[in-house]
Structure formats: C-alpha cells, structure tokens
Design an enzyme around this catalytic site. Structure first.
Site, PDB file in Angstrom:
ATOM      1  N   ARG A  56       0.872  -1.178   0.000  1.00  0.00           N
ATOM      2  CA  ARG A  56       0.000   0.000   0.000  1.00  0.00           C
ATOM      3  C   ARG A  56       0.904   1.222   0.000  1.00  0.00           C
ATOM      4  O   ARG A  56       1.977   1.207   0.641  1.00  0.00           O
ATOM      5  CB  ARG A  56      -0.877   0.042   1.266  1.00  0.00           C
ATOM      6  CG  ARG A  56      -2.020  -0.933   1.293  1.00  0.00           C
ATOM      7  CD  ARG A  56      -3.166  -0.482   0.379  1.00  0.00           C
ATOM      8  NE  ARG A  56      -4.331  -1.339   0.528  1.00  0.00           N
ATOM      9  CZ  ARG A  56      -4.653  -2.328  -0.298  1.00  0.00           C
ATOM     10  NH1 ARG A  56      -3.876  -2.615  -1.337  1.00  0.00           N
ATOM     11  NH2 ARG A  56      -5.754  -3.039  -0.104  1.00  0.00           N
ATOM     12  N   GLU A 103      -3.450   7.714  -4.529  1.00  0.00           N
ATOM     13  CA  GLU A 103      -3.833   7.196  -5.850  1.00  0.00           C
ATOM     14  C   GLU A 103      -5.146   7.824  -6.309  1.00  0.00           C
ATOM     15  O   GLU A 103      -6.017   8.079  -5.478  1.00  0.00           O
ATOM     16  CB  GLU A 103      -3.996   5.669  -5.764  1.00  0.00           C
ATOM     17  CG  GLU A 103      -2.688   4.992  -5.425  1.00  0.00           C
ATOM     18  CD  GLU A 103      -2.844   3.492  -5.204  1.00  0.00           C
ATOM     19  OE1 GLU A 103      -3.925   2.938  -5.486  1.00  0.00           O
ATOM     20  OE2 GLU A 103      -1.879   2.876  -4.748  1.00  0.00           O
ATOM     21  N   HIS A 134      -1.406   0.299  -9.683  1.00  0.00           N
ATOM     22  CA  HIS A 134      -2.064  -0.603  -8.722  1.00  0.00           C
ATOM     23  C   HIS A 134      -2.719  -1.784  -9.445  1.00  0.00           C
ATOM     24  O   HIS A 134      -3.941  -1.973  -9.388  1.00  0.00           O
ATOM     25  CB  HIS A 134      -3.096   0.163  -7.884  1.00  0.00           C
ATOM     26  CG  HIS A 134      -3.415  -0.530  -6.584  1.00  0.00           C
ATOM     27  ND1 HIS A 134      -3.756   0.139  -5.437  1.00  0.00           N
ATOM     28  CD2 HIS A 134      -3.445  -1.851  -6.253  1.00  0.00           C
ATOM     29  CE1 HIS A 134      -3.978  -0.716  -4.461  1.00  0.00           C
ATOM     30  NE2 HIS A 134      -3.802  -1.939  -4.944  1.00  0.00           N
TER      31      HIS A 134
HETATM   32  P1  NAP Z   1      -0.948 -11.489   5.128  1.00  0.00           P
HETATM   33  O1  NAP Z   1      -0.918 -12.941   4.787  1.00  0.00           O
HETATM   34  O2  NAP Z   1      -1.792 -11.021   6.247  1.00  0.00           O
HETATM   35  O3  NAP Z   1       0.585 -11.055   5.406  1.00  0.00           O
HETATM   36  C1  NAP Z   1       0.933  -9.795   5.896  1.00  0.00           C
HETATM   37  C2  NAP Z   1       2.381  -9.821   6.379  1.00  0.00           C
HETATM   38  O4  NAP Z   1       2.723  -8.488   6.816  1.00  0.00           O
HETATM   39  C3  NAP Z   1       2.588 -10.747   7.584  1.00  0.00           C
HETATM   40  O5  NAP Z   1       3.831 -11.415   7.449  1.00  0.00           O
HETATM   41  C4  NAP Z   1       2.630  -9.790   8.757  1.00  0.00           C
HETATM   42  O6  NAP Z   1       3.422 -10.199   9.837  1.00  0.00           O
HETATM   43  C5  NAP Z   1       3.303  -8.592   8.122  1.00  0.00           C
HETATM   44  N1  NAP Z   1       3.085  -7.376   8.897  1.00  0.00           N
HETATM   45  C6  NAP Z   1       1.920  -6.860   9.349  1.00  0.00           C
HETATM   46  N2  NAP Z   1       2.140  -5.748  10.066  1.00  0.00           N
HETATM   47  C7  NAP Z   1       3.480  -5.560  10.067  1.00  0.00           C
HETATM   48  C8  NAP Z   1       4.330  -4.597  10.642  1.00  0.00           C
HETATM   49  N3  NAP Z   1       3.836  -3.564  11.363  1.00  0.00           N
HETATM   50  N4  NAP Z   1       5.661  -4.714  10.441  1.00  0.00           N
HETATM   51  C9  NAP Z   1       6.178  -5.731   9.720  1.00  0.00           C
HETATM   52  N5  NAP Z   1       5.403  -6.684   9.137  1.00  0.00           N
HETATM   53  C10 NAP Z   1       4.085  -6.595   9.319  1.00  0.00           C
HETATM   54  O7  NAP Z   1      -1.370 -10.610   3.874  1.00  0.00           O
HETATM   55  P2  NAP Z   1      -1.180 -10.940   2.323  1.00  0.00           P
HETATM   56  O8  NAP Z   1      -2.308 -11.758   1.842  1.00  0.00           O
HETATM   57  O9  NAP Z   1       0.221 -11.431   2.104  1.00  0.00           O
HETATM   58  O10 NAP Z   1      -1.363  -9.470   1.716  1.00  0.00           O
HETATM   59  C11 NAP Z   1      -0.497  -8.424   2.128  1.00  0.00           C
HETATM   60  C12 NAP Z   1      -0.958  -7.090   1.619  1.00  0.00           C
HETATM   61  O11 NAP Z   1      -0.650  -6.944   0.239  1.00  0.00           O
HETATM   62  C13 NAP Z   1      -2.456  -6.790   1.662  1.00  0.00           C
HETATM   63  O12 NAP Z   1      -2.912  -6.465   2.961  1.00  0.00           O
HETATM   64  C14 NAP Z   1      -2.567  -5.633   0.699  1.00  0.00           C
HETATM   65  O13 NAP Z   1      -2.373  -4.403   1.377  1.00  0.00           O
HETATM   66  C15 NAP Z   1      -1.404  -5.856  -0.263  1.00  0.00           C
HETATM   67  N6  NAP Z   1      -1.893  -6.195  -1.616  1.00  0.00           N
HETATM   68  C16 NAP Z   1      -1.607  -5.377  -2.654  1.00  0.00           C
HETATM   69  C17 NAP Z   1      -2.077  -5.694  -3.920  1.00  0.00           C
HETATM   70  C18 NAP Z   1      -1.768  -4.831  -5.108  1.00  0.00           C
HETATM   71  O14 NAP Z   1      -2.592  -4.742  -6.016  1.00  0.00           O
HETATM   72  N7  NAP Z   1      -0.607  -4.216  -5.177  1.00  0.00           N
HETATM   73  C19 NAP Z   1      -2.860  -6.829  -4.126  1.00  0.00           C
HETATM   74  C20 NAP Z   1      -3.122  -7.652  -3.032  1.00  0.00           C
HETATM   75  C21 NAP Z   1      -2.629  -7.332  -1.779  1.00  0.00           C
HETATM   76  P3  NAP Z   1       3.053 -11.504  10.719  1.00  0.00           P
HETATM   77  O15 NAP Z   1       3.198 -12.653   9.762  1.00  0.00           O
HETATM   78  O16 NAP Z   1       4.086 -11.541  11.773  1.00  0.00           O
HETATM   79  O17 NAP Z   1       1.655 -11.312  11.189  1.00  0.00           O
END
Ligand code: NAP
Length: 331
Positions: free
Chosen positions: A246, A275, A293
C-alpha cells in the site's frame, strides 16, 4: 442441523431480491454484475442521492467494497440493519473493523486467490527496475539503438532479497525469488521458524543486508510509513525498493528525496500515497518503474476475487460458514 451465524444479529431468511446491498465505492463489474443478479444493489447511493439513501438505508443489510474503500463508523451508523461488509480484495484497511465488530457486523475479504498475481508482479517490477525494461523498450521505439547500446543494467539473479512482510503473498514472492537463486531474508511482526528464511527484527536491519527490498505488508495505521528515510538510507546506493503493498507503508516524500539524491538506486512501485495521483517528481525520475495498482489485475484473478466476495455474501445470508472472514472476525 446447526446453523452457524457470524454476527450477533441472526441473518433473516429473505427472498434474494429483497436483500438490499450498498456498493460503497465503484466496484469491478465482475463483482457488481453478480451483486445485481442476486440482490437489490444500490450503487454509491450514499454519495449521489442523500434523500434516496435515507429512504433505503434502513433496509441495507450488506455493504460491498473494494480493497481500500472507506467504510467508516459514520457510514455504518446510518445502516441499522447492516450485517456484513464483503470486501473484494485481501487488504481491508479502509474498513473500520473495530466499529463493525462493535456492531456485530462481520467483515470478509478475498485472501489467497490473488497470491500468484501479486507475487508475479513483484518479480516483474524487480526485473523491470533492475534490467530497465521500460527504458529499454523506449530506447528501441525512439530509434536510439542505432546510436549505440544502452548503458549496462543490474543483475537480479543471485542478489539478496529482503521481504518486509512474510504472509501469503510474501511467501509466494519468496518461492519465485528462490528460483532466481536469491538469498532471502524477511521481517514481520513475528518470526516464522518453520520457514527456511532468515528473520530480521526491523525493516532497517533487513534493508542494510538487502539488494532488493520488497514491501508486502497490509496498509493501515500499524504499518504507516514503516519504510522511512532511515530504512532507505540503510538500503543504500545500490539498493532497489519495490512496493506492492500500500502507498501508506512508504514515506513517499522521503522516497522521492532518496531517489533524487541517489540514496537508493531505483524503485518499482505499484501503489502510491494518494492514488491515482502520482507526484510529478516521481514520474520524472528515470530509474523508477511505475504501475497503476495492478497487483491482482488479471481477468482470471479478478473473477476469482469477485466470486469469493459473492460467496461470502451468499453463505452469510444462507446461514452457512463464511469462506473467508477477516482474521478479526473469525469465529
Ligand atoms: P498477510 O498474509 O496477512 O501477510 C501480511 C504480512 O505483513 C505478515 O507477514 C505480517 O506479519 C506482516 N506485517 C503486518 N504488520 C506488520 C508490521 N507492522 N511490520 C512488519 N510486518 C508486518 O497478507 P497478504 O495476503 O500477504 O497481503 C499483504 C498485503 O498486500 C495486503 O494487505 C494488501 O495491502 C497488499 N496487496 C496489494 C495488492 C496490489 O494490487 N498491489 C494486491 C493484493 C494485496 P506476521 O506474519 O508476523 O503477522
């Protein structure tokens, strides 16, 4: 048979067309068309017609949203019959989940089905930035090739990858990066001893030992400006930053400053602070690759996301277990 419910308010069984759903933002047609077929859909009525919205608001039982759609306590307060907020997207940083839970409203999202696409894009941005693929394309189109070869680029295979975030998508990126022979380390809130990657306790410590720093955490307050001037300085003059998480996770002003002053070598960015507005200073930088995005933006994945969002609504109104509630709303 036990009927599982996911909000304090037991879903009423109602003919589908009598179920009123508010689209809180412009939705993908892949989502809105399914909603229109199954429910009575009010498309952004709260933004376009206050009087009509006031009339229909007491009947609205679901809000349909996209990843960053703002669904705040104020909007929820206008919807006394609200039971569920179904987000098409894995991130749900626009939804006030605490306010929803306090009301007994469940929130769902669409994890996993987009892991491949976002991970593919992260690798694509890494290659595009290191090997300067957009610049190379422009070079050929502009007829510059006959004047001599392009300057040498930067090798990606074997370079050190640091992942800020090691969740579903982070792990999909790591699997791909392993095929490029990249040593992989990460930071997250918690170490994951079951994974074969080195854990670093902070983004700055990780950046200091990375050639590519890839950001893939959720947005929201917990990660706001996690990547700041200190982290960029630690990444260093040969380092490349990739952000597919994000825009809020990176201090954009500090990033532009770091790129202009050569504090880091380059950046590949799919997401931005405001954005669809991308600062002109960022757009003018040659060693930056920008995409609008598009992490999950393939027909196949967007269809799967829309289907899962609708499946959550259908399960809720049928009294079945929800396929993918957000972690805070899991039973
Ligand atoms: P996820 O499985 O919940 O993984 C999130 C990761 O971020 C986890 O490893 C978590 O740590 C870590 N995290 C959370 N807060 C943190 C902090 N303060 N400091 C360091 N690490 C932290 O989520 P996901 O499915 O991989 O998706 C991740 C994100 O990608 C989404 O929430 C979204 O914002 C973004 N995204 C972007 C697009 C795009 O179009 N560019 C598309 C899809 C998703 P822990 O494992 O220790 O809990």
């Amino acid at each position: 048979m036990t009927i599982e419910t996911h909000s304090r308010r037991t879903p009423r069984r109602t003919p589908v067309s009598d179920l009123h759903v508010l689209a809180a933002a412009r939705l993908s047609p892949l989502y809105s068309q399914q909603l229109q077929a199954a429910f009575t859909l009010h498309d952004r009525l709260h933004e376009t017609d206050a009087a009509a919205f006031a009339r229909v608001a007491p009947q609205i039982r679901a809000v349909a949203a996209q990843g960053e759609t703002r669904v705040n306590a104020e909007l929820m307060a206008q919807l006394p019959a609200l039971e569920i907020i179904a987000v098409m997207g894995v991130g749900y940083d626009g939804v006030d989940v605490a306010a929803a839970k306090a009301r007994g409203v469940v929130v769902t999202h669409t994890p996993n089905v987009l892991n491949d696409d976002v991970a593919d894009l992260a690798i694509g941005l890494m290659l595009s930035t290191a090997r300067q693929l957009p610049a190379a394309d422009r070079y050929v189109r502009a007829g510059q090739w006959s004047g001599g070869p392009m300057p040498l680029a930067r090798k990606m295979s074997g370079a050190r990858l640091g992942l800020v975030g090691m969740g579903r998508i982070g792990q999909a990126i790591a699997q791909r990066a392993a095929a490029f022979g990249m040593p992989i380390a990460y930071t997250a809130r918690h170490a994951k001893p079951e994974l074969p990657y080195a854990y670093l306790p902070s983004a700055a410590a990780l950046a200091a030992q990375s050639d590519f720093l890839v950001v893939i955490t959720p947005g929201g307050e917990g990660t706001r400006r996690l990547i700041d001037a200190e982290v960029l300085a630690a990444l260093g003059a040969k380092g490349i930053l990739i952000n597919v998480a994000r825009g809020s996770v990176v201090d954009e002003a500090a990033l532009i400053d770091a790129l202009e002053r050569g504090v880091i070598a380059g950046a590949g960015l799919d997401v931005f602070e405001n954005e669809p507005n991308v600062p002109e200073r960022l757009r003018n930088l040659p060693h930056v690759v920008l995409t609008p995005h598009i992490g999950s933006a393939t027909g196949q994945t967007r269809q799967a996301m829309a289907d899962l969002a609708v499946a959550n609504l259908a399960a809720h109104f049928a009294g079945r277990a929800l396929p993918s509630p957000v972690p805070e709303c899991r039973p």
